[in-house]
Structures are given as structure tokens and as C-alpha cells.
Design an enzyme around this catalytic site. Structure first.
Site, short mmCIF file in Angstrom:
data_model
loop_
_atom_site.label_atom_id
_atom_site.label_comp_id
_atom_site.label_asym_id
_atom_site.label_seq_id
_atom_site.Cartn_x
_atom_site.Cartn_y
_atom_site.Cartn_z
N MET A 30 0.85 -1.20 0.00
CA MET A 30 0.00 0.00 0.00
C MET A 30 0.88 1.25 0.00
SD MET A 30 -3.43 -0.88 2.06
CE MET A 30 -2.81 -0.63 3.70
N LEU A 33 6.73 3.19 1.37
CA LEU A 33 7.66 2.06 1.43
C LEU A 33 8.79 2.29 2.45
CD1 LEU A 33 7.84 1.35 -2.41
CD2 LEU A 33 6.36 0.27 -0.70
N HIS A 34 9.14 1.21 3.13
CA HIS A 34 10.21 1.24 4.13
C HIS A 34 11.05 -0.02 3.99
CE1 HIS A 34 7.64 -1.60 6.21
NE2 HIS A 34 6.67 -0.69 6.32
N HIS A 37 9.31 -3.38 3.32
CA HIS A 37 8.97 -3.61 1.91
C HIS A 37 10.25 -3.92 1.13
CE1 HIS A 37 5.68 -0.70 3.19
NE2 HIS A 37 4.98 -1.74 2.79
N GLN A 61 -10.47 -2.56 2.04
CA GLN A 61 -9.98 -3.31 3.19
C GLN A 61 -9.95 -2.44 4.46
OE1 GLN A 61 -5.99 -4.09 1.42
NE2 GLN A 61 -5.22 -3.67 3.47
N ASP A 150 2.49 -9.45 8.92
CA ASP A 150 1.03 -9.57 8.81
C ASP A 150 0.70 -11.06 8.71
OD1 ASP A 150 0.07 -6.58 8.35
OD2 ASP A 150 1.93 -6.88 7.28
N GLN A 153 -2.77 -12.15 7.60
CA GLN A 153 -2.95 -11.87 6.16
C GLN A 153 -2.27 -12.95 5.32
OE1 GLN A 153 -2.54 -7.85 4.28
NE2 GLN A 153 -0.49 -8.57 3.81
N SER A 185 6.49 -0.36 10.07
CA SER A 185 5.14 -0.26 9.53
C SER A 185 4.95 1.15 8.99
CB SER A 185 4.12 -0.53 10.64
OG SER A 185 2.84 -0.06 10.26
N SER A 186 4.17 1.27 7.93
CA SER A 186 3.89 2.60 7.37
C SER A 186 3.17 3.46 8.39
CB SER A 186 3.04 2.47 6.11
OG SER A 186 3.65 1.59 5.21
P1 AMP Z 1 1.57 -2.87 3.49
O1 AMP Z 1 2.13 -1.85 2.54
O2 AMP Z 1 1.63 -2.46 4.91
O3 AMP Z 1 0.22 -3.39 3.04
O4 AMP Z 1 2.55 -4.12 3.39
C1 AMP Z 1 2.87 -4.70 2.17
C2 AMP Z 1 3.66 -5.96 2.43
O5 AMP Z 1 4.84 -5.64 3.15
C3 AMP Z 1 2.87 -6.98 3.26
O6 AMP Z 1 3.13 -8.28 2.76
C4 AMP Z 1 3.46 -6.79 4.63
O7 AMP Z 1 3.38 -7.95 5.44
C5 AMP Z 1 4.91 -6.47 4.30
N1 AMP Z 1 5.54 -5.76 5.42
C6 AMP Z 1 5.11 -4.62 6.01
N2 AMP Z 1 5.92 -4.30 7.05
C7 AMP Z 1 6.86 -5.27 7.11
C8 AMP Z 1 7.97 -5.53 7.97
N3 AMP Z 1 8.27 -4.72 8.99
N4 AMP Z 1 8.72 -6.62 7.74
C9 AMP Z 1 8.43 -7.46 6.72
N5 AMP Z 1 7.40 -7.28 5.86
C10 AMP Z 1 6.63 -6.21 6.06
#
Ligand code: AMP
Length: 300
Positions: A30, A33-34, A37, A61, A150, A153, A185-186
Site C-alpha cells: 500500500m 515504502l520502508h 517492503h 480493506q 502480517d 494476512q 510499519s507505514s
Molecule cells: P503494506 O504496505 O503495509 O500493506 O505491506 C505490504 C507488504 O509488506 C505486506 O506483505 C506486509 O506484510 C509487508 N511488510 C510490512 N511491514 C513489514 C515488515 N516490517 N517486515 C516485513 N514485511 C513487512
């Protein structure tokens, strides 16, 4: 790097890649990005020839408008992030492109998606599974990469792919953390400095519970209490749930007799944070005895 905004263009861009027999890897995100990601993209480079990152803040969602509206959307920074990470194509569709009319067909993954986040965010996993299936249909990846952060998920997506015979390999990627243990986390950027300091409490509580299992605890009630008393010490923290579940089904266990997932969600002010830890008790662990290995490894 190709920046693609439409479904038609995405399919056109990938058809020569597919014809050349390249392995296509998809990283659904979503945005905002960090390094978490980044780890998924890194893994995608290892296992795929052509890496596609999708960036789409999926409205269906979200069960709260305020959460959807304030979700960060730094598209230019994300573009640069993907460029630096050697991504081949970034797919960033608009809402109108993904949902030209209200959907009539949805993917509902029973049981795995019903409890935990599914209970507190009604409709969340239906929205996630539906958009991920749409992305799979658009990109038709050979592999898709998801974070263990997640965990529910990941379990929902695995169940969907398995039950609906979707021809894609799901690759789990371990959680990336800050030095103090906070899972990236974002949403972390929405924490004020004090909340940010306190936000590590969830990981610390999960570790406390894991230590209980290492010490031989097998009774979920006692393991939960250990974590909850750690969470209570943080004044800003409000607990949504904290449970000991089976890593595949996401259902609560009666007793720790095999691998279990310690999983929780808290609120720090108006920011919701989730985390989890996979724990494997030492064989034959009894109450007050034995050892366990705990990690954020794949809940398979
Ligand atoms: P999001 O943009 O938060 O929907 O996350 C996109 C993908 O990145 C999902 O598969 C998340 O599980 C993964 N993700 C988010 N944060 C992390 C993290 N700290 N470590 C590993 N994967 C992550």
C-alpha cells in the site's frame, strides 16, 4: 523502471516478459515504502527475474474512513525507493481503475480470517483477499511475496491460493524491525515521539510471553497473562487482542504442544499496531520445564 497506471498497460508490459520465460515476482503493497517492503523486494530479486511492485491503498480493506484518509501516500518517494531497489515495474492504479463500479464478487476466507484482526476490522480480510486476487489476475505472477509481520494476512492469502487453485507461489518474508524491536510499519510515522517510544511494548510483551513458553508454560491463559501484564505497564497502550493461536488456522490452542503464534494488536493513541512471534516449544515441554525456540519465522 516502468511506471504503470492502468491494468491494460500492465498486461501489455508483462506479455513479452512472460513470452521470454522470465519468472515474474509480485510484491503487493500500500506504499509508504520502508525497509520492510525493501526486504520483500530483495527476496523477489533472489527468486524472480522480473520484479513488479504494486502500490495501491485499497479502500475496500479499510473499515474506518479516518484510517483510510490519513494513510500516508508519498508516491514520489515510493517511486524513488522502487527505482533504487531495482524494481522493473511499479503498478500504481487509481481507485477508478481497480473499482470502476462497486464490486459484486468478493473473496471470503472463512475461519482463518474470522478472528483476531478479522473480528476487530470487519470486512478487512475480505477486502485484502479480493484485491490480492485481482492483482494476481492482472499481473499473473509466478511468485508473490508477503511479510510475516502480517501473519494472519499471510495465512488468509495462502488459504485462498490453496482453496481456489491460484497458480502462484506464496513466499513469506521475515519481519524487519527497528533496533529497539518495533516492527517497521507505514503507520509508525503517525506516532508522536512519546507514542513511538512506548510502541515497543507490543514486541516486548510478545517476548515475555515467549519467555514463558521457554520456561515451560503450556497453558495459553497463563501465557497471555504474562504478555498482558507487560502491556499494562505502558500507559498509552490499549490492547485490542493478544492471543496464542495455531499458525496455520489462526484458531486459539488449548495447550502449547507444537508451534504456536503469539499475536497481538494494540492502539497507541489513535494508531493501531500489530505484531507476532512464532514459538516452538521444546519437545515434551511441560508446565514449568523445557525450552522453546521463538522467532518470527514462517507460520507454515
Ligand atoms: P503494506 O504496505 O503495509 O500493506 O505491506 C505490504 C507488504 O509488506 C505486506 O506483505 C506486509 O506484510 C509487508 N511488510 C510490512 N511491514 C513489514 C515488515 N516490517 N517486515 C516485513 N514485511 C513487512
Amino acid at each position: 523502471m516502468q511506471v504503470v497506471r492502468s491494468i491494460h498497460e500492465m498486461r501489455e508490459a508483462l506479455s513479452p516478459v512472460r513470452r521470454q520465460g522470465e519468472v515474474i515476482g509480485l510484491v503487493p503493497t500500500m506504499g509508504a515504502l520502508h525497509r520492510g517492503h525493501g526486504a520483500l523486494i530483495g527476496r523477489a530479486h533472489e527468486g524472480s527475474d522480473h520484479v513488479v511492485v504494486s502500490i495501491f491503498v485499497n479502500p475496500i480493506q479499510f473499515n474506518r474512513d479516518d484510517d483510510y484518509n490519513r494513510y500516508p501516500r508519498p508516491l514520489d518517494a515510493d517511486l524513488e525507493f522502487c527505482r533504487q531497489a531495482g524494481v522493473h515495474a511499479m503498478f500504481a492504479p487509481t481507485n477508478e481503475e481497480m473499482y470502476p463500479h462497486p464490486l459484486k464478487a468478493f473473496v471470503d476466507v472463512k475461519e482463518v480470517g474470522d478472528r483476531l484482526c478479522g473480528e476487530f476490522r470487519p470486512g478487512h480480510f475480505r477486502g485484502v483477499a479480493t484485491v490480492v486476487l485481482k492483482l494476481f489476475q492482472i499481473v499473473q505472477p509466478d511468485r508473490a511475496y508477503f511479510g510475516e509481520k502480517d501473519a494472519q494476512q499471510l495465512a488468509v492469502i495462502r488459504t485462498m491460493v490453496d482453496d481456489l487453485n491460484v497458480p502462484v507461489a506464496i513466499v513469506p518474508v521475515p519481519t524487519v524491525r527497528e533496533d529497539d524491536g518495533l516492527a517497521l510499519s507505514s503507520r509508525n510515522q503517525l506516532l508522536d515521539p512519546e507514542q513511538r517510544r512506548g510502541a515497543t511494548v507490543l514486541y516486548r510483551a510478545l517476548r515475555q510471553a515467549a519467555a514463558g513458553i521457554s520456561g515451560g508454560m503450556t497453558e495459553p491463559g497463563r501465557i497471555r497473562s504474562r504478555a498482558l501484564s507487560a502491556l499494562e505497564k505502558e500507559p498509552q497502550c490499549r490492547v485490542e487482542y493478544l492471543e496464542v493461536v495455531d499458525p496455520g488456522s489462526m484458531q486459539p490452542v488449548d495447550r502449547v504442544a507444537g508451534p504456536v503464534l503469539l499475536i497481538g494488536a494494540i492502539w497507541m493513541g489513535s494508531v493501531r499496531l500489530i505484531d507476532n512471534l512464532l514459538c516452538e516449544p521444546h519437545q515434551g515441554a511441560e508446565e514449568h520445564a523445557g525450552e522453546s525456540a521463538c522467532a518470527t519465522a514462517s507460520p507454515t
